[in-house]
Design a protein around this motif. Sequence first.
Motif, PDB file in Angstrom:
ATOM      1  N   ALA A  45       1.084  -1.303  -0.166  1.00 13.56           N
ATOM      2  CA  ALA A  45       0.006  -0.244   0.232  1.00 13.56           C
ATOM      3  C   ALA A  45       1.100   1.113   0.019  1.00 13.56           C
ATOM      4  O   ALA A  45       0.425   2.086  -0.392  1.00 13.56           O
ATOM      5  CB  ALA A  45      -1.456  -0.421   1.009  1.00 13.56           C
ATOM      6  N   GLY A  46       1.750   1.895   0.744  1.00 11.99           N
ATOM      7  CA  GLY A  46       2.870   2.089   0.818  1.00 11.99           C
ATOM      8  C   GLY A  46       3.412   3.014  -0.802  1.00 11.99           C
ATOM      9  O   GLY A  46       3.652   3.757  -0.742  1.00 11.99           O
ATOM     10  N   TYR A  47       4.386   2.125  -0.967  1.00  8.73           N
ATOM     11  CA  TYR A  47       4.651   1.606  -2.513  1.00  8.73           C
ATOM     12  C   TYR A  47       3.709   2.375  -3.679  1.00  8.73           C
ATOM     13  O   TYR A  47       4.064   3.207  -4.692  1.00  8.73           O
ATOM     14  CB  TYR A  47       5.490   0.704  -2.968  1.00  8.73           C
ATOM     15  N   VAL A 119       7.344  10.301   1.434  1.00  7.82           N
ATOM     16  CA  VAL A 119       5.745  11.157   0.572  1.00  7.82           C
ATOM     17  C   VAL A 119       5.773  12.437   1.307  1.00  7.82           C
ATOM     18  O   VAL A 119       5.879  12.861   2.086  1.00  7.82           O
ATOM     19  CB  VAL A 119       4.878   9.248   1.301  1.00  7.82           C
ATOM     20  N   ALA A 120       5.313  12.700   0.204  1.00 10.17           N
ATOM     21  CA  ALA A 120       5.075  13.810  -0.360  1.00 10.17           C
ATOM     22  C   ALA A 120       3.689  14.565   0.854  1.00 10.17           C
ATOM     23  O   ALA A 120       2.370  13.800  -0.011  1.00 10.17           O
ATOM     24  CB  ALA A 120       5.107  15.049  -1.142  1.00 10.17           C
ATOM     25  N   LEU A 121       3.248  14.502   2.162  1.00 12.84           N
ATOM     26  CA  LEU A 121       1.916  14.873   1.954  1.00 12.84           C
ATOM     27  C   LEU A 121       1.693  15.799   2.098  1.00 12.84           C
ATOM     28  O   LEU A 121       1.893  16.954   1.985  1.00 12.84           O
ATOM     29  CB  LEU A 121       1.748  14.643   3.880  1.00 12.84           C
ATOM     30  N   ILE A 207       2.194   5.582   7.045  1.00 10.19           N
ATOM     31  CA  ILE A 207       2.746   6.599   6.873  1.00 10.19           C
ATOM     32  C   ILE A 207       2.843   8.396   6.574  1.00 10.19           C
ATOM     33  O   ILE A 207       3.316   9.145   6.585  1.00 10.19           O
ATOM     34  CB  ILE A 207       2.569   6.420   5.211  1.00 10.19           C
ATOM     35  N   SER A 208       1.483   8.253   7.343  1.00  5.02           N
ATOM     36  CA  SER A 208       0.640  10.297   7.136  1.00  5.02           C
ATOM     37  C   SER A 208       1.702   9.939   8.909  1.00  5.02           C
ATOM     38  O   SER A 208       1.781  11.653   9.184  1.00  5.02           O
ATOM     39  CB  SER A 208      -0.311  10.003   7.789  1.00  5.02           C
TER      40      SER A 208
END
Length: 294
Positions: A45-47, A119-121, A207-208
């Motif tokens: 899911a992350g990728y 990861v650009a939030l 991830i957030s």
Amino acid sequence: MEFVQYLVNILSLGGIYALLALGLAIVFSIVGLINFAHGELMTIAGYLIVLSLSFGLPLPVVLLVACLGAALSAVLMDRIAFRPMRSASVTTLMITSFGVSTICKVFFQNGVSARGRAVALPEWMSGTLTFGGFQIGMVPLTSIALTALALIGLDIFLRKTTLGVAMRAASEDFIMVSLLGLRANTVIATSFAISGLLAGIAAILWISQRGSVDPLMGFTPVLKAFIAAIIGGLGSLRGAVLGGFVLGALEVGSEPFLTTGTAPYRDALVLLAVVLLLLVKPDGLLPAVRGLRS
């Protein structure tokens, strides 16, 4: 004010553990499998989030792709690795899940990247909301909201839909469900799909908070989710939720009492508390009498 902040942190972290523990408990209650490849569903899911963002897709679509990708991956895991081993012993199934986990890790490290990827939030997630004189970050607030929605949605599915009721029945008497005409493979595939969906949601929340993806991203949270499932009572839906929040409370609640010297031993101290808890309640806080209990 500090108490409110600790409560928010407990709900935020405990919610992630609860979602992952639920995924483990649902599959275990029906198949008798402790899926240690569950963490790799988070990594997938992350990728997918990283890939979707690189294509410039809007955030709702990115999150949907991540969740559906994790759910589909879980179904494929079952179809390729676990279905052929359906009649095998619990030990064989466990070894198979370790094998699937290892294969996925090797693929991520050599086929994708051994290094973490940022990861650009969205900017709004770095903000805060003010309530009655204290501030709450958008990340933990979003985490709590998504966890609540996921738990409510799963509860409605298991209680109100035909397939959900079939899953609950299968957890109690799988042979009888098959004799009644329900396809066993459909019920099992659905349980894997739900576990993957929950892993995808947990990956978004994880991830957030950390802002990056790496091949070993899912190992630690799923290991702790397994501990949470044992705390609550392995195979118990409500127990998995309770165990997740109890473990989150132990981790967050222990922080004010740790010194600089004892802080590195936080996980060990938390596990010690879990062992003491299981000495009192060896079957967990809400053990399942037979299979999945909601």
